[in-house]
Design an enzyme around this catalytic site. Structure first.
Site, mmCIF file in Angstrom:
data_model
loop_
_atom_site.group_PDB
_atom_site.id
_atom_site.type_symbol
_atom_site.label_atom_id
_atom_site.label_comp_id
_atom_site.label_asym_id
_atom_site.label_seq_id
_atom_site.Cartn_x
_atom_site.Cartn_y
_atom_site.Cartn_z
ATOM 1 N N CYS A 12 0.814 -1.222 0.000
ATOM 2 C CA CYS A 12 0.000 0.000 0.000
ATOM 3 C C CYS A 12 0.843 1.265 0.000
ATOM 4 O O CYS A 12 0.309 2.364 -0.056
ATOM 5 C CB CYS A 12 -0.977 -0.019 1.167
ATOM 6 N N HIS B 217 -9.426 3.696 -1.694
ATOM 7 C CA HIS B 217 -8.053 3.190 -1.579
ATOM 8 C C HIS B 217 -7.696 2.291 -2.763
ATOM 9 O O HIS B 217 -7.467 1.095 -2.592
ATOM 10 C CB HIS B 217 -7.915 2.439 -0.245
#
Lengths: 401, 136
Positions: free
Chosen positions: A82, A348
């Site tokens: 991430c 996201h």
């Protein structure tokens, strides 16, 4: 070697779901938007770094070039969980710092659709013919649900509950207040995947995914892209007045990985490397937490945001529960956190996230954030963490004027 | 003579020992004492190469937990995933069993003890044995 690096252009797509577009479409939109914002073109870029977790091994950067401009410059295809997008930015930044390029483009993109639970063991178990120990743990089957959980909602729930076990005044309600805030903030951001406010009761009453994280305390999966154009300090002096006026200084760019800690045997420790990255970034930028006008931090789950208040020194040691209780991270509070809506509501798309955080901070520092503008913002911090782990912290400052 | 149909048991992971009193074993770095449940090429803490097997305590305390309500297909929910700090060293992830799934009744820091339970059979009839922790 360049003495400083600046963001002179930035753009992001609205986060959401784009079944009719492909990854290159999304990356192109953000890249062309950032180049246009900087008043430049691909022909001027000395380096291209493209972050995308799911397509990093598929020459995405070169496929992007074929749509927006092929010039033969170095292309880096970047993956770092991430922290992928932020690592792409840092890759282009390092090329400028090293003097290999004056201008560089960094793009983060992901197309996930509705991916559901993320993690190494998110799939169904298959029926075994004969048990044979394999792998480094000598396991005879996938152990998700048998030896605890390794899926993201549970891992970050356990990270939050560990903080709760050590500090009083932290529980389900404090974690839920984080999501209440980020959903409220997102109503001002037209680029957020969701723009709907929820009451604290609605957040706490939503479907439980991994206690204490309810569905409204978990980020969605989705699609999107973001881009920044980076420029050396020397090159910036030769650019037009309007570019210089809107330029945002990258005062710190830090990337850390996990140092050894004993509890690594149970699950990655998301706090230690974040504390290290924050300390290095504050030192490099010569600013402290009290100087920050806004922070975009990695709220993949509400439990994560709460512990990062302390990890980034936005509150006193042990004070994260009190910080949210007294609305410190709300947009009108002591240090506004995730005024974009954060991952929880803005969305996201993994590779895009670490670039979109910089877009958000830079846009406020330029005074161009519209309804959600934090007035007079001069200094901001962007943080992402990829489990496994990689943590990036960037500190941005408005051009002195 | 061993009957051909004798039921066999196998630990679900090789750091669980099911002979005698069930317990966990770790690979301990001879130089610095760091513990690992998986096979390591070198010590992540000190870089040294030599490891020895170390028997870990069957008791510990509840360092953290989560109650899983949404899981992968075939994983029964709800269940409690926990992080256990073992007495005398070692931190391990496992299910907290026989403690219910009401957060009001699960106390962070509480004492726990190792237990084992069957977690599946293969087509040859071998039973896989997993470990978890129960409130002590």
């Amino acid at each position: 070697m360049s003495d400083s690096v600046w963001i002179i252009g930035t753009s992001m797509t609205k986060f959401g779901r784009y079944p009719d577009k492909d990854t290159v479409d999304l990356a192109s939109e953000a890249a062309l938007g950032a180049l246009d914002d900087a008043g430049t073109t691909m022909a001027d870029m000395g380096v291209l770094a493209v972050g995308c977790l799911l397509e990093a091994s598929a020459m995405l950067g070169q496929r992007l070039q074929k749509q927006i401009g092929q010039s033969g410059v170095a292309v880096y295809n970047v993956a770092n969980a991430c922290a992928t997008g932020a690592t792409a930015v840092r890759t282009a930044l390092l090329a400028i710092k090293a003097g290999e390029a004056d201008l560089g483009l960094a793009v983060g993109v992901e197309q996930m659709g509705k991916a559901g639970l993320l993690g190494p063991a998110g799939q169904a178990r298959s029926k075994p013919a004969g048990y044979t120990p394999s792998g480094r743990y000598g396991s005879v089957m996938a152990v998700e649900g048998i030896l605890g959980t390794g899926l993201m909602p549970g891992v970050f729930a356990q990270a939050g509950m560990e903080y709760a076990s050590r500090h009083s005044g932290v529980g389900f309600e404090q974690f839920a207040k984080v999501a209440e805030k980020n959903h409220a903030h997102s109503t001002l951001n037209p680029l957020a995947q969701y723009q709907k406010a929820f009451s604290l009761e609605q957040v706490m009453g939503a479907e439980m995914v991994a206690y204490p994280n309810t569905l409204l305390m978990c980020c969605p999966t989705g699609d999107g892209a973001a881009a920044v154009v980076l420029c050396s300090g020397a090159k910036l002096k030769s650019l037009g007045l309007d570019v210089r006026r809107r330029a945002v200084k990258v005062s710190a760019s830090v990337l850390t990985s996990d140092p050894y800690v004993e509890s690594d045997t149970a699950q990655p420790d998301v706090s230690t490397l974040t504390k290290m990255a924050a300390a290095q970034a504050y030192e490099a930028a010569g600013v402290g937490p009290a100087d920050l006008d806004l922070v975009e931090l990695h709220d993949c789950f509400a439990t994560a945001e709460l512990i990062h208040y302390e990890n980034l020194s936005l509150c006193e040691a042990g004070g994260a529960g009190d910080f949210i209780d007294r609305r410190g991270p709300w947009r009108d509070g002591q240090t506004p956190v995730n005024v974009s809506g954060g991952l929880i509501s803005k969305g996201h798309p993994i590779g895009a996230t670490g670039v979109a955080n910089l877009y958000e901070v830079a846009t406020h520092l330029r005074g161009e954030a519209g309804d959600r503008q934090i007035d007079g913002a001069r200094v901001g911090l962007a943080h992402v963490i990829g489990l496994g782990s990689a943590c990036a912290v960037h500190v941005l400052e408005r051009a002195a004027s | 003579m061993v009957p051909a149909t004798a039921s066999k048991r196998i630990p679900v992971v090789d750091y669980l020992v099911i002979e005698g009193e069930p317990h966990l074993e770790a690979n301990a770095c001879v130089a610095c004492g760091a513990l690992y449940f998986d096979r390591r090429n070198a010590c992540a803490r000190c870089g040294k190469l030599e490891f020895t097997r170390k028997t870990l305590a069957t008791t510990g305390s509840l360092r953290s937990y989560t109650i899983i309500h949404r899981a992968a297909p075939n994983v029964p929910v709800p269940y409690v995933s926990s992080v256990i700090e073992l007495d005398g060293g070692g931190v391990v992830k496992a299910n907290l069993v026989a403690a219910g799934t009401d957060p009001e009744k699960i106390e962070l820091g509480m004492k726990v003890a190792l237990t084992t339970f069957p977690c599946g059979h293969d087509e040859e009839g071998t039973e896989a044995v997993a470990f978890g922790f129960v409130p002590a």
